[in-house]
Design a protein around this motif. Structure first.
Motif, mmCIF file in Angstrom:
data_model
loop_
_atom_site.group_PDB
_atom_site.id
_atom_site.type_symbol
_atom_site.label_atom_id
_atom_site.label_comp_id
_atom_site.label_asym_id
_atom_site.label_seq_id
_atom_site.Cartn_x
_atom_site.Cartn_y
_atom_site.Cartn_z
ATOM 1 N N GLY A 48 68.894 49.145 -5.157
ATOM 2 C CA GLY A 48 69.219 50.033 -6.016
ATOM 3 C C GLY A 48 68.778 51.589 -6.167
ATOM 4 O O GLY A 48 69.670 52.570 -5.902
ATOM 5 N N ILE A 49 67.610 51.488 -6.490
ATOM 6 C CA ILE A 49 67.021 52.799 -6.213
ATOM 7 C C ILE A 49 66.898 53.597 -5.127
ATOM 8 O O ILE A 49 67.403 54.948 -5.022
ATOM 9 C CB ILE A 49 65.559 52.425 -6.967
ATOM 10 C CG1 ILE A 49 65.420 52.350 -8.438
ATOM 11 C CG2 ILE A 49 64.623 53.830 -6.720
ATOM 12 C CD1 ILE A 49 64.232 51.866 -8.897
ATOM 13 N N TYR A 50 66.556 52.966 -4.004
ATOM 14 C CA TYR A 50 66.456 53.712 -2.789
ATOM 15 C C TYR A 50 67.861 54.053 -2.305
ATOM 16 O O TYR A 50 68.160 55.002 -1.551
ATOM 17 C CB TYR A 50 65.849 52.584 -1.695
ATOM 18 C CG TYR A 50 64.324 53.011 -2.158
ATOM 19 C CD1 TYR A 50 63.647 54.105 -1.755
ATOM 20 C CD2 TYR A 50 63.687 51.897 -2.293
ATOM 21 C CE1 TYR A 50 62.337 54.344 -2.075
ATOM 22 C CE2 TYR A 50 62.271 51.831 -2.631
ATOM 23 C CZ TYR A 50 61.694 53.275 -2.453
ATOM 24 O OH TYR A 50 60.175 53.176 -2.756
ATOM 25 N N GLY A 51 68.998 53.047 -2.576
ATOM 26 C CA GLY A 51 70.239 53.456 -2.102
ATOM 27 C C GLY A 51 70.807 54.519 -2.848
ATOM 28 O O GLY A 51 71.480 55.501 -2.381
ATOM 29 N N GLY A 52 70.505 54.644 -4.242
ATOM 30 C CA GLY A 52 70.783 55.716 -5.163
ATOM 31 C C GLY A 52 70.176 57.212 -4.634
ATOM 32 O O GLY A 52 70.977 58.116 -4.513
ATOM 33 N N PHE A 53 69.070 56.887 -4.242
ATOM 34 C CA PHE A 53 68.050 58.150 -3.797
ATOM 35 C C PHE A 53 68.687 58.749 -2.345
ATOM 36 O O PHE A 53 68.986 59.738 -2.017
ATOM 37 C CB PHE A 53 66.848 57.711 -3.695
ATOM 38 C CG PHE A 53 65.946 58.933 -3.027
ATOM 39 C CD1 PHE A 53 65.567 59.885 -3.692
ATOM 40 C CD2 PHE A 53 65.484 58.882 -1.624
ATOM 41 C CE1 PHE A 53 64.892 61.056 -3.062
ATOM 42 C CE2 PHE A 53 64.885 59.874 -1.020
ATOM 43 C CZ PHE A 53 64.779 61.138 -1.921
ATOM 44 N N LEU A 79 71.941 58.103 -1.249
ATOM 45 C CA LEU A 79 73.127 58.744 -1.485
ATOM 46 C C LEU A 79 73.049 60.108 -2.044
ATOM 47 O O LEU A 79 73.838 61.258 -1.759
ATOM 48 C CB LEU A 79 74.241 57.863 -2.257
ATOM 49 C CG LEU A 79 74.623 56.666 -1.701
ATOM 50 C CD1 LEU A 79 75.210 55.569 -2.617
ATOM 51 C CD2 LEU A 79 75.459 56.827 -0.478
ATOM 52 N N TRP A 80 72.307 60.284 -3.141
ATOM 53 C CA TRP A 80 71.994 61.594 -3.718
ATOM 54 C C TRP A 80 71.479 62.651 -2.863
ATOM 55 O O TRP A 80 71.988 63.797 -2.746
ATOM 56 C CB TRP A 80 70.832 61.128 -4.845
ATOM 57 C CG TRP A 80 70.437 62.707 -5.372
ATOM 58 C CD1 TRP A 80 71.437 63.531 -6.282
ATOM 59 C CD2 TRP A 80 69.109 63.624 -5.168
ATOM 60 N NE1 TRP A 80 70.491 64.519 -6.621
ATOM 61 C CE2 TRP A 80 69.389 64.560 -6.120
ATOM 62 C CE3 TRP A 80 68.182 62.961 -4.510
ATOM 63 C CZ2 TRP A 80 68.077 65.517 -6.003
ATOM 64 C CZ3 TRP A 80 67.102 64.092 -4.537
ATOM 65 C CH2 TRP A 80 67.139 65.135 -5.186
ATOM 66 N N HIS A 81 70.454 62.120 -1.801
ATOM 67 C CA HIS A 81 69.815 62.964 -0.833
ATOM 68 C C HIS A 81 71.084 63.597 0.238
ATOM 69 O O HIS A 81 71.084 64.643 0.695
ATOM 70 C CB HIS A 81 69.062 62.479 -0.063
ATOM 71 C CG HIS A 81 68.035 63.219 0.989
ATOM 72 N ND1 HIS A 81 67.530 64.466 0.593
ATOM 73 C CD2 HIS A 81 68.189 63.184 2.276
ATOM 74 C CE1 HIS A 81 66.962 65.044 1.490
ATOM 75 N NE2 HIS A 81 67.371 64.098 2.618
#
Length: 67
Positions: free
Chosen positions: A52-57, A59-61
């Motif tokens: 979740g953290i890396y997926g969110g990062f 997508l944010w990037h």
């Protein structure tokens, strides 16, 4: 930022497992039955959180950068 967050999560996971190991050890030393862990496995929970953290990062990037 994500590196530090990952480090904190890994340290919290290690602390959680160390506490569980110590508690099981104490139960066995006292001759009491060890309560079984129910529900989602800890490593599964850790992997879901990290994904979740890396997926969110990611997508944010991808969507947060101006083109």
């Amino acid at each position: 930022m994500v590196k530090f967050l990952t480090l904190l999560i890994l340290l919290a996971f290690a602390w959680w497992r160390l506490k569980r190991w110590w508690r099981v050890r104490q139960f066995k030393a006292q001759g009491q039955p060890v309560p079984e862990e129910t529900g989602i496995r800890p490593i599964t929970l850790l992997s879901i959180v990290l994904l979740g953290i890396y997926g969110g990062f990611l997508l944010w990037h991808l969507f947060g950068q101006p083109q």
